[in-house]
Design a protein around this motif. Sequence first.
Motif, mmCIF file in Angstrom:
data_model
loop_
_atom_site.group_PDB
_atom_site.id
_atom_site.type_symbol
_atom_site.label_atom_id
_atom_site.label_comp_id
_atom_site.label_asym_id
_atom_site.label_seq_id
_atom_site.Cartn_x
_atom_site.Cartn_y
_atom_site.Cartn_z
ATOM 1 N N GLN A 1 0.827 -1.206 0.000
ATOM 2 C CA GLN A 1 0.000 0.000 0.000
ATOM 3 C C GLN A 1 0.862 1.256 0.000
ATOM 4 O O GLN A 1 0.565 2.233 -0.698
ATOM 5 C CB GLN A 1 -0.909 -0.026 1.226
ATOM 6 C CG GLN A 1 -1.989 1.036 1.222
ATOM 7 C CD GLN A 1 -2.962 0.858 2.377
ATOM 8 O OE1 GLN A 1 -2.806 -0.025 3.201
ATOM 9 N NE2 GLN A 1 -3.977 1.703 2.429
ATOM 10 N N ARG B 1 2.348 1.690 -3.445
ATOM 11 C CA ARG B 1 1.332 2.039 -4.434
ATOM 12 C C ARG B 1 0.896 3.499 -4.301
ATOM 13 O O ARG B 1 0.716 4.202 -5.299
ATOM 14 C CB ARG B 1 0.129 1.115 -4.280
ATOM 15 C CG ARG B 1 -0.961 1.353 -5.322
ATOM 16 C CD ARG B 1 -2.043 0.297 -5.242
ATOM 17 N NE ARG B 1 -2.711 0.282 -3.950
ATOM 18 C CZ ARG B 1 -2.534 -0.664 -3.034
ATOM 19 N NH1 ARG B 1 -1.708 -1.678 -3.267
ATOM 20 N NH2 ARG B 1 -3.172 -0.618 -1.878
ATOM 21 N N GLU B 2 0.754 3.990 -3.063
ATOM 22 C CA GLU B 2 0.276 5.352 -2.852
ATOM 23 C C GLU B 2 1.396 6.393 -2.909
ATOM 24 O O GLU B 2 1.155 7.547 -3.263
ATOM 25 C CB GLU B 2 -0.437 5.441 -1.493
ATOM 26 C CG GLU B 2 -1.680 4.571 -1.407
ATOM 27 C CD GLU B 2 -2.390 4.715 -0.068
ATOM 28 O OE1 GLU B 2 -2.051 5.661 0.673
ATOM 29 O OE2 GLU B 2 -3.290 3.905 0.230
ATOM 30 N N TYR B 3 2.616 6.003 -2.539
ATOM 31 C CA TYR B 3 3.734 6.947 -2.534
ATOM 32 C C TYR B 3 4.943 6.310 -3.228
ATOM 33 O O TYR B 3 5.987 6.072 -2.615
ATOM 34 C CB TYR B 3 4.104 7.332 -1.099
ATOM 35 C CG TYR B 3 2.963 7.943 -0.319
ATOM 36 C CD1 TYR B 3 2.717 9.310 -0.377
ATOM 37 C CD2 TYR B 3 2.120 7.139 0.456
ATOM 38 C CE1 TYR B 3 1.670 9.875 0.339
ATOM 39 C CE2 TYR B 3 1.070 7.695 1.165
ATOM 40 C CZ TYR B 3 0.836 9.065 1.092
ATOM 41 O OH TYR B 3 -0.193 9.613 1.801
#
Length: 955
Positions: free
Chosen positions: A605, A608-610
Motif C-alpha cells: 500500500q 502504491r500510494e507513494y
Amino acid sequence: MLDRLVPAVCLFTVAVTLVVLLGWVLGARGLILVVSTPGAGAMMPNTAMGLLLCGASLWLLGENTRPASRRVGQALAVGVLVLGLGTLVEYLFSVDLGIDHLLFDDKVRTLPPRTPGRPAPLTASCFALLGAALLLLHVQTRRGWHPARPVALLVAILAGQALISYVYLEEPRPDGMGHLLPYYPVAVHTALLLLLLSIGVLSVHPRHGLMGVLLRNDAGGLMARRLLPATVLLPLLVWGLRLFSERLGVRSLPFSSSAFALVTVAAFLAILARNANALSGMDALQRASEQSLRLSEARFANIVNHAADAIITIDPARRITLYNTAAEHVFGYTRDEAVGRELDLLLPNGLEALEVDDGVARGLGGRRPLLGRRKDGEEFPAEATIASIQVDETVQLTVIVRDVSARVRAEEELRNREALFRAAFEHAPIGLALVDLDGRFRTVNGALCDMLGYTQEELRQRTFQDITHPDDLAKDLDQVRALLRGQRDTYQLEKRYLHKRGQVITSMLTVSLIRDARDAPLYFISQIQDITERKYVEEARRLLAETGPILASSLDPETTLLTVSQLLVPSMADQCVAATLDAQGRLIAQTGRASTPEKSRLLEQLLREYPLVPFEPGHLPAQVIETGRPMLVPEIPASLLHELAEDERHEDLMVRLAPRSSLIVPLPARGRTVGILMLSTSESGRRYEERDLTLAEEMARRAGLAIDNASLHAQSEQATHLRDEVLRIVAHDLRSPLNIIALSARSLLKRPGSQRDPDDTRPLASIQKAVSRATHLIEDLLDVARMQGGRLTVERRVEPTQALFREALELHRALAEAQDVHLRLEVPDDTPPVYVDRERVLQLLSNLLGNALKFTPTGGCITLRAEPFADGMRCSVSDTGAGIAADDLPHLFEPFWQARTGKEGAGLGLSIVKGITEAHGGEVWVESQPGLGSTFYFSLPLARTATAGAPECNR
C-alpha cells in the motif's frame, strides 16, 4: 505498666471533661450530673476546664522531655493553681471575682446552688493543691524527698472522702465545715478524676514514697502489696456496716458493740493468717532457691571445667580468680600458674578490644576478635565475649575465649579458593551464571552481561525464561526437567537469547545441575558461549552461495528484482524494497516484501500510494542514489519518520510498519547504479551494524550485476525486435516511395523531348513527396534508435508558449481544412514561456496533431491546450475521434506498435513523443473513452530566470 498509667489517666481525664463540656453545650443534664440523687454535685464548666488543664499539664510534665513542653505544662499548672485559689478567695471573703460565669453563663444560672458556676470548696482546694503538685512535680530535696508527693496524697484523701460520701449516701450540709467554708457536694466524676490525677502524680516518680514501698521486690514490698487492699477496704466496709446497722436500728440491741468488735477481730485475724501463709510460702521458696543455687553452682563448676572454651573470671583489679581446664589447654598455663596473675598475661591487649555496656558484653552471642598469647609466647587469633556480674558491691568480669586459629586457617584457605573461583568466574571469556531452580539468575559474570547488554543487578531480577527466544524456550525447559528428574547430569544445545536492545544472540549453552549431600537439587551452572558471529558468518556464506544460482536462474528484470527481495527476507531483513533505475536515475520498477502478511500488505500500500517519495530530494534513498555510497541507520526514531513523511497518511503507514533499523545500498553494475536496495528490521528487534552493511553491499553487487544482465538481455531482445521491425519497415514502407520515384523517373524518360511539357511538374512533385516521406521515415527510425540508446539530444531555450503552439497548429491547418477538421488553440496570452528545444517540441506537436488528424472524422475538432501546473506546463491535444480501446492503451507508446484501424504508418510517432517529453524531464499519458475521443497529455518545463536566453543540451 506504670509508664502507661500516666498517659492513660491524662487521656481519660481529657475525654471525660470534653464530654462534660459537650453536655454544657447541648444542655444534657445527664452528662453534667452523673448522680441524680437529691443534693448530688454537678461538674461546673470551670471545674471541667480545670480538670482539662490538669490532664494536659500532667501529660506534658510527665514526659519530662523538651524544655518547651515543660514550660507549657508549668503554665497550665499555674492556671489550675490560680483557678483553685481564686475560687477559695471567693468563698473565704464572700466576693465575686467574675470567674464563675465565664462559660455558659445562661445555663449555669438555672442550677440550684447558691453560687451557680462556682466549683465546690473541696474541688477548689484540690485544684490549688494539684496545681502546686504539678509545679513541684520534678522538684527534689537534697535528701531525695519530692514535695509534690504529700500534696498529691492529700488530694487523693480529699477526693476519696468525696467518693466515700456517695458510697455512704451522706447528705450534704452547707454548714458542715463551720463558718470558714460552706460544704457543697462534689460531682462523682469530678471526685473520680481528682483521685486519678493524684495517683498519676504519685506515679511520675514511682521509686519514692508510698509507691516506692509498694513496688519494692523484698518481703516488705510484698507484705505492703498484700496488706494494701485490706488496709483500704476493711475500715470502709466495717464503718459502712456500722452505718447500715444504725439506719436499720440494730445499734440499739444489747450485743451490737460486741458483735462489731468480734467482726473486726475476725477480719484482722483472717488478714494475719493470710499473710502468715504468704511468709511461710516465701520461706519455703527461699530454701528451695538456696538448694537450687547450690545445684546451679555445682552444675556451673562442672560446665566450666568441661567447657570447650577457655573461661576466665577476673576481679576489679584485673587479676584472674577463675581458670578452667580448657584455658590450660589453650594458653599452656596451669591453674596454679594463672590464678592471681593479671589478665595481660593471657591477652596482650587486655580488654580494650571488648566493649562492656551496663554489665553485659555488647552483642553477647556475637563474639569479638582479639589476640591471645600462649605460654611459649606464640600469639594466636581468638574470639571472646565478656560479661559483668555484680553481687552487692562486688563486680566480677567473666571472659570466654575461643581459640579460632584452626578455623582462621581454614577460612583463609576457603577465601583463597573462593577468590580463585571468583576470578575464574568473573574473567572467563564466556558467559557464566548460577541459576536457581525456578530460573532466576543468582550470580552472573561480566562476559554474560556484555553479551546480553544487562547489568548484573538487572539480570538477577530476571529469569532465563524472560530473555530466551520464544521459539527456543520449550526445548530448553524440556532439558531442564530432564536434569531435575535425574535422567542426565548435563545437557548442551544451541539456543537464542534476546539482547536488552532487542537483537537475537545465538549461543551454545551447557548446563549442569549442582546437588547437595542428600542429592537434593541446589542450583544450575550455565556456560553460555556467544556464537552469533560464527552463525552470522555461516549464514552470510550460505546466503551468498545461494544468491548466485538463484539470481542466474532468470533473465527477466522484474523476476530478478522479486528474487532479490525473497532472498533477503527474512534471512537478513524484516522488510525489503528493491527498485531499478534508468540511466538518468529515474524509477523503472520497484517491489516490496515483508516477513508477515500484514506488513506485506502495508508495504504494498505504501509503494502504491507513494511510489516516488523515497526518490525525491532530501530523502535517504535519493542521497544514496546521488552519492553512490551506502547508508547505515542503526536506529530509526519516530522524529525521523515524521520528518520524512509527506502527509499524515504517509506517516501513519510508516509508523505501522515500525522500522527500527535500516540499510540503504545502491545496486552497482559496470560503473553505474542500476537500482537501490532498502532493508529494514522491525519485529525481529535486530539492529544493523557495519558487518551487515558489508554483507548487504556484497549482495547488492551480485544483485546489481544480475539485474543489469537481465536488462542487457531485455535490451538485446528489444534490439533484435527493433532490427526485425526496421527490416520490415524498410522492406515495406520504403518500397512505396522508391517505387513512386522509379515510376515517375521512367515516365519522364519515356517521353520524347518534344512531348515534355515544361509546365507539367506532377512527376517531379511525386518524386519530391516520396523523397520527403522516405526522409521523414528515416529520421523517425534514427530518433527511435537514439532513444533506445539513451542519446536523444535536446537544446533548450526560452520559448513563448502561445507562439510556439500556434506555429505548430498552422503547419497542419491546410491538411485539416482539406479534411474539414476544425483546429482550435486554447493558450491564454499571459501563459508563461517554456524552457524547451523548439524543433523537438514542434516535432512532438506535429506527431500528436498528425495522429489526431488520422483518427478524427470529417467535421470533427482538434484542440491544443497549455496551462501552468505546479512547476511545469501541462499541455494536451484532444480530438473527437472514435477513441482508443482499453486493451490498446498500455501499448500506445511502444515503438512500431499500431492499432488495428487500417491506417498507414510505421508506429513510431507516439514512441518519439514519449522520448522527446522524457528528454525534457516531463511525462506523457493518455485518457480516452471509446466514442468520445482521446486526449494526449504531456508536460514541459517552465522557463527559469537564471537560464533565460542560455541554451542547454540534455540527453
